[in-house]
Scaffold this motif. Structure first.
Motif, PDB file in Angstrom:
ATOM      1  N   ARG A  80       0.827  -1.213   0.000  1.00 27.05           N
ATOM      2  CA  ARG A  80       0.000   0.000   0.000  1.00 27.05           C
ATOM      3  C   ARG A  80       0.859   1.260   0.000  1.00 27.05           C
ATOM      4  N   VAL A  87       0.078  -3.381  -5.939  1.00 22.05           N
ATOM      5  CA  VAL A  87      -0.330  -3.916  -4.646  1.00 22.05           C
ATOM      6  C   VAL A  87      -0.656  -5.387  -4.889  1.00 22.05           C
ATOM      7  N   ILE A 138      -4.105   1.495  -9.577  1.00 18.95           N
ATOM      8  CA  ILE A 138      -4.048   2.159  -8.263  1.00 18.95           C
ATOM      9  C   ILE A 138      -4.363   3.639  -8.428  1.00 18.95           C
ATOM     10  N   ASP A 139      -3.767   4.270  -9.444  1.00 19.45           N
ATOM     11  CA  ASP A 139      -4.019   5.696  -9.698  1.00 19.45           C
ATOM     12  C   ASP A 139      -5.479   5.940 -10.062  1.00 19.45           C
ATOM     13  N   ASN A 142      -7.648   4.498  -6.385  1.00 16.39           N
ATOM     14  CA  ASN A 142      -7.068   4.905  -5.096  1.00 16.39           C
ATOM     15  C   ASN A 142      -6.546   3.633  -4.424  1.00 16.39           C
ATOM     16  N   ILE A 143      -5.587   3.787  -3.535  1.00 16.61           N
ATOM     17  CA  ILE A 143      -4.855   2.622  -3.020  1.00 16.61           C
ATOM     18  C   ILE A 143      -5.738   1.729  -2.148  1.00 16.61           C
ATOM     19  N   TYR A 144      -6.682   2.320  -1.427  1.00 19.88           N
ATOM     20  CA  TYR A 144      -7.550   1.505  -0.568  1.00 19.88           C
ATOM     21  C   TYR A 144      -8.427   0.588  -1.416  1.00 19.88           C
ATOM     22  N   SER A 147      -6.454  -2.146  -3.107  1.00 21.56           N
ATOM     23  CA  SER A 147      -6.129  -3.248  -2.194  1.00 21.56           C
ATOM     24  C   SER A 147      -7.302  -4.209  -2.074  1.00 21.56           C
ATOM     25  N   ARG A 243       3.419   5.268  -9.171  1.00 16.95           N
ATOM     26  CA  ARG A 243       2.044   5.660  -8.847  1.00 16.95           C
ATOM     27  C   ARG A 243       1.963   7.182  -8.956  1.00 16.95           C
TER      28      ARG A 243
END
Length: 254
Positions: A80, A87, A138-139, A142-144, A147, A243
């Motif tokens: 993350r 990820v 991811i971009d 968003n990273i959450y 994941s 990222r």
């Protein structure tokens, strides 16, 4: 004292499975070397007892499921925080025969230990699978959310039927009962196993990327924002695996 029992012989026997009679006899031995060996042996036995108890404590959720005849997958993700790379999530299913007491949260194990455990883990678990979400996704997400997607992909790639999930601090969009465990990789053996496999898998990917994109130290920093990595960004610019929504990378975009 049996004169044939040299200190070297006793040392070798202590590494095996000495009998109670052996230990009683050796504890009466007045040689300093024997006394030191027994101190080391007792410390190792205590360490193993503690490790075994901790292992049993971290099997509570799995055991409750097994008693109901249910099969769970432990799920965890890594990656993350890095500025570059994907990820990666892993999903792992274990059963009552699983006996690797050393399995723990990957952050509490050295790299050498983690890598040493990898093949044995793959052989001893019932099933395992990975989910990967790259930097571009991811971009976009968003990273959450990325994941969560990686976790779902890992779960959906398993080959065995599931009755529920044990997940480290998250939930996923799947119609399965889910136990969201804070610090789950330290509370569940199957989540801990997933964290080890995911960490090893991602580190290997980043070492491959290091050959494709030299100068950032990906083989050492796994994409995290170390001084070496930031220096590479400043001199070489942004790669396709960076990222771009992460602020240290964003400022180097042209």
């Amino acid at each position: 004292m049996n004169r044939k029992e040299t200190i070297g012989l006793i040392k070798g026997l202590l590494k095996g499975d000495p009998t109670a009679d052996d230990l009683i006899r050796w504890r009466q031995d007045q040689r300093i070397g024997v006394k030191k060996l027994l101190v080391q042996y007792d410390k190792q036995q205590e360490k193993e007892r503690h490790q075994n108890q901790a292992f049993e404590n971290r099997l509570v959720f799995e055991k409750q499921a097994w008693q109901r005849g249910a099969q769970l997958a432990g799920v965890d993700e890594v990656g993350r925080g890095p500025l570059a790379g994907p990820v990666v999530a892993a999903a792992v299913v274990i059963d009552e025969s699983f006996d690797m007491t050393i399995v723990h949260d990957s952050k509490q194990l050295t790299e050498k230990t983690r890598l040493k455990l990898d093949q044995e883990l793959r052989e001893k678990v019932v099933d395992f699978a990975f989910g990967i979400v790259d930097a571009e996704q991811i971009d976009s997400l968003n990273i959450y959310e990325a994941s969560r997607v990686a976790m779902r992909l890992a779960i959906e790639s398993l080959h065995v039927p599931l009755d529920g999930l044990l997940i480290d601090a998250m939930t996923v969009d799947l119609p399965l009962p889910q136990e969201k465990l804070i610090k789950g990789d330290d509370r569940s053996i199957s989540i801990g196993a997933a964290s080890i496999l995911a960490k090893n898998y991602r580190d290997t990917l980043m070492k491959d990327f290091a050959m494709q994109y030299p100068g950032y130290g990906f083989e050492r920093n796994a994409g995290y924002g170390t001084a070496e990595h930031l220096a590479g960004l400043a001199t070489l610019g942004v790669t396709p695996i960076h990222r771009k929504t992460f602020s240290p990378v964003k400022k180097h975009l042209k």
